[in-house]
Enzyme design. Sequence first.
Site, PDB file in Angstrom:
ATOM      1  N   THR A 249     -12.269   1.012  16.062  1.00 19.70           N
ATOM      2  CA  THR A 249     -11.285   0.207  15.334  1.00 19.70           C
ATOM      3  C   THR A 249     -11.830  -1.209  15.185  1.00 19.70           C
ATOM      4  O   THR A 249     -12.358  -1.778  16.140  1.00 19.70           O
ATOM      5  CB  THR A 249      -9.904   0.167  16.033  1.00 19.70           C
ATOM      6  OG1 THR A 249      -9.135  -0.876  15.430  1.00 19.70           O
ATOM      7  CG2 THR A 249      -9.978  -0.056  17.524  1.00 19.70           C
ATOM      8  N   LYS A 298       2.316   7.034  13.849  1.00 16.04           N
ATOM      9  CA  LYS A 298       3.075   6.243  12.864  1.00 16.04           C
ATOM     10  C   LYS A 298       4.480   6.797  12.619  1.00 16.04           C
ATOM     11  O   LYS A 298       5.377   6.045  12.253  1.00 16.04           O
ATOM     12  CB  LYS A 298       2.309   6.183  11.537  1.00 16.04           C
ATOM     13  CG  LYS A 298       1.086   5.296  11.619  1.00 16.04           C
ATOM     14  CD  LYS A 298       0.349   5.203  10.303  1.00 16.04           C
ATOM     15  CE  LYS A 298      -0.929   4.409  10.490  1.00 16.04           C
ATOM     16  NZ  LYS A 298      -1.727   4.297   9.287  1.00 16.04           N
ATOM     17  N   ASP A 334       0.766  -0.762   5.546  1.00 12.35           N
ATOM     18  CA  ASP A 334      -0.178   0.100   4.819  1.00 12.35           C
ATOM     19  C   ASP A 334       0.169   0.108   3.327  1.00 12.35           C
ATOM     20  O   ASP A 334      -0.722   0.129   2.470  1.00 12.35           O
ATOM     21  CB  ASP A 334      -0.102   1.552   5.331  1.00 12.35           C
ATOM     22  CG  ASP A 334      -0.847   1.742   6.635  1.00 12.35           C
ATOM     23  OD1 ASP A 334      -1.736   0.930   6.943  1.00 12.35           O
ATOM     24  OD2 ASP A 334      -0.534   2.711   7.353  1.00 12.35           O
ATOM     25  N   ASN A 383      -1.738  19.114  -0.327  1.00 11.67           N
ATOM     26  CA  ASN A 383      -1.999  19.051   1.117  1.00 11.67           C
ATOM     27  C   ASN A 383      -2.369  20.428   1.641  1.00 11.67           C
ATOM     28  O   ASN A 383      -1.931  21.453   1.113  1.00 11.67           O
ATOM     29  CB  ASN A 383      -0.765  18.531   1.855  1.00 11.67           C
ATOM     30  CG  ASN A 383      -1.069  18.158   3.304  1.00 11.67           C
ATOM     31  OD1 ASN A 383      -2.096  17.532   3.565  1.00 11.67           O
ATOM     32  ND2 ASN A 383      -0.196  18.541   4.221  1.00 11.67           N
ATOM     33  N   THR A 385      -1.398  21.822   4.275  1.00  8.12           N
ATOM     34  CA  THR A 385      -0.117  22.480   4.536  1.00  8.12           C
ATOM     35  C   THR A 385       0.791  22.159   3.342  1.00  8.12           C
ATOM     36  O   THR A 385       1.355  21.068   3.247  1.00  8.12           O
ATOM     37  CB  THR A 385       0.506  21.928   5.841  1.00  8.12           C
ATOM     38  OG1 THR A 385      -0.510  21.923   6.851  1.00  8.12           O
ATOM     39  CG2 THR A 385       1.690  22.754   6.299  1.00  8.12           C
ATOM     40  N   LEU A 450      -9.100   6.469   1.667  1.00 11.69           N
ATOM     41  CA  LEU A 450      -8.534   5.501   2.614  1.00 11.69           C
ATOM     42  C   LEU A 450      -9.435   5.299   3.834  1.00 11.69           C
ATOM     43  O   LEU A 450      -9.297   4.324   4.571  1.00 11.69           O
ATOM     44  CB  LEU A 450      -7.144   5.966   3.081  1.00 11.69           C
ATOM     45  CG  LEU A 450      -5.953   5.364   2.329  1.00 11.69           C
ATOM     46  CD1 LEU A 450      -6.098   5.485   0.841  1.00 11.69           C
ATOM     47  CD2 LEU A 450      -4.641   5.972   2.793  1.00 11.69           C
ATOM     48  N   TYR A 452     -12.603   4.201   5.944  1.00 13.43           N
ATOM     49  CA  TYR A 452     -13.590   3.121   5.775  1.00 13.43           C
ATOM     50  C   TYR A 452     -14.784   3.288   6.718  1.00 13.43           C
ATOM     51  O   TYR A 452     -15.736   2.538   6.687  1.00 13.43           O
ATOM     52  CB  TYR A 452     -12.940   1.746   5.980  1.00 13.43           C
ATOM     53  CG  TYR A 452     -12.130   1.645   7.243  1.00 13.43           C
ATOM     54  CD1 TYR A 452     -12.718   1.306   8.447  1.00 13.43           C
ATOM     55  CD2 TYR A 452     -10.767   1.916   7.223  1.00 13.43           C
ATOM     56  CE1 TYR A 452     -11.977   1.242   9.599  1.00 13.43           C
ATOM     57  CE2 TYR A 452     -10.013   1.841   8.377  1.00 13.43           C
ATOM     58  CZ  TYR A 452     -10.620   1.505   9.565  1.00 13.43           C
ATOM     59  OH  TYR A 452      -9.887   1.447  10.721  1.00 13.43           O
TER      60      TYR A 452
END
Length: 506
Positions: A249, A298, A334, A383, A385, A450, A452
């Site tokens: 991170t 989240k 976000d 997705n 799922t 998304l 990085y």
Amino acid sequence: MAKICLCLTAKTLKRNLEILDKYRKYADVTELRVDCLEPDERLLIRRFPEQAGMPVILTIRRDIDGGQFVGGEGVRINLMARGLAFAETDRRRNFAYLDIEDNLDVPSLEEAAQTFGTRIIRSYHNAQGTDANLAAKIRSMRHSGDEIVKLAVRANSTRDVLNLLKAGKECADQEKILISMGHYGMYSRILAEQFGSMMSYCGAFAETDAPPAAPGQLDVQELSKQFRFRNITKTTKVYGITGNPLKATSSPLFFNTIFDLEGTNAVYVPFPADSIVDFMEIANHLSLEGVSVTIPYKESVIPFLNSMTDEVQSIGACNTLILTPQGWRGANTDARGFSGSLLAFLARENFKRQRVTIIGAGGAARAVVYELHRLGAKVLILNRTAGKAGRLAAPYKFASGGLDERETARIEKYHDIIIQTTSAGMEGTGDSVDPLSFYNFSGREEVMDLIYNPKMTPLLKRASSAGCNVLNGYDMLIRQAQHQYVYFTGKEFPDHLLSRVRYGEI
Ligand code: NAP
């Protein structure tokens, strides 16, 4: 204030002194790990404190306690006695501390140490786990009033760290060193002050012949420069990021650099956690002021919120916790980070007349879908799922489906922009796959991932080779962190410092 102890683990005394000279400005104390020295060198330790020019801990760690000493106890005790022998009246020439394990009882050594002002660190190590009743252990270990108790126990879970933290608080009146070893406990080494520990042990890992002395140990420069260990006091505001596994991170570097440049009395710390329930208890014990939340918490963090922004309510995912007088408030940065980044990349003000395919339906996708809807796009959500994609799409009346070649024709109808929001392709997941491998890019799609780290995922590489414009998630990360800074501090983000935290490299 807690001290930094640099552990010296090289094979010769000469090399240890070279390492100490290079890093002495970061350390208050140094530990000579005699067990790491070559056998002949162990006989020459007596003059080391004088040569070191700073307080030295004499430690001969047994292999059963995580060290390298495999000889008999008689030999080890003799070596300790050799280190204390010919004590000088000028105490700076003697070892300042002697590390003696909890279960080693040698009154003659203790007497010699006490006579010449060498303080005993009474240590207990558990390289396998964290014991029950730690507070009782701390209270019972000290053999005499002047000893410092050291507990170094392995954390196999966030609960283990919590137990050490609670024990430290219960024994606030005691002089002690507390270390939660391993990945889950690494922040006990940064927040020594908050854990009630008088010292944090670290290494000089830029030197290849100075291996870590214990699991989870931090580098002396990282501890001093990135985390500004010496500035951390009881009044320092503590922020951080939680998630699992939370291995790579860049958020601590971002926030700590800004705090440093602005002279703010605050630190931002990684909190790897295997349980959001236990982490929230830790957050309360440590009086954290704000927390960034990442995979996989989240959504599961929402029941802990006392209030939330409209965005969190609508998105159903929260990546920012702010401590308020009424308790934890949840926000989602976000969403704005994503739209700010993609709109700047496309030089647009909104997504009207744009037909967009989103890959994934997890926490990040929720924020992306919310923003695309707010800014006028028509969206297809795919997705692995499929049911989850359907549930995400329904409130917005967007199209949805599974993630396979049967959707190719529909993607071709939603291919102005393709946004990859799954963790497939992210470093450290072992999942270096392209989740859209069945789709052939025409070259006209604008493609965002998304992720990085790495900078170019397999999907971005393939899109770029087909001629598409591609964008990774680094700019989004920086933008969402800027919004978090505002939530955390209540101040505008200092835009003039942005170039100091945009590294280009992760
Ligand atoms: P999450 O809630 O755990 O969701 C994971 C998603 O990835 C789910 O849709 C899951 O599908 C899918 N997935 C996982 N492995 C897959 C595979 N091998 N093939 C296909 N689909 C797969 O995670 P998240 O919070 O949304 O985060 C996802 C990614 O976004 C992470 O890499 C994260 O680093 C990145 N992110 C970046 C930023 C930024 O600022 N740049 C911000 C937030 C997130 P199922 O539903 O089928 O399991």
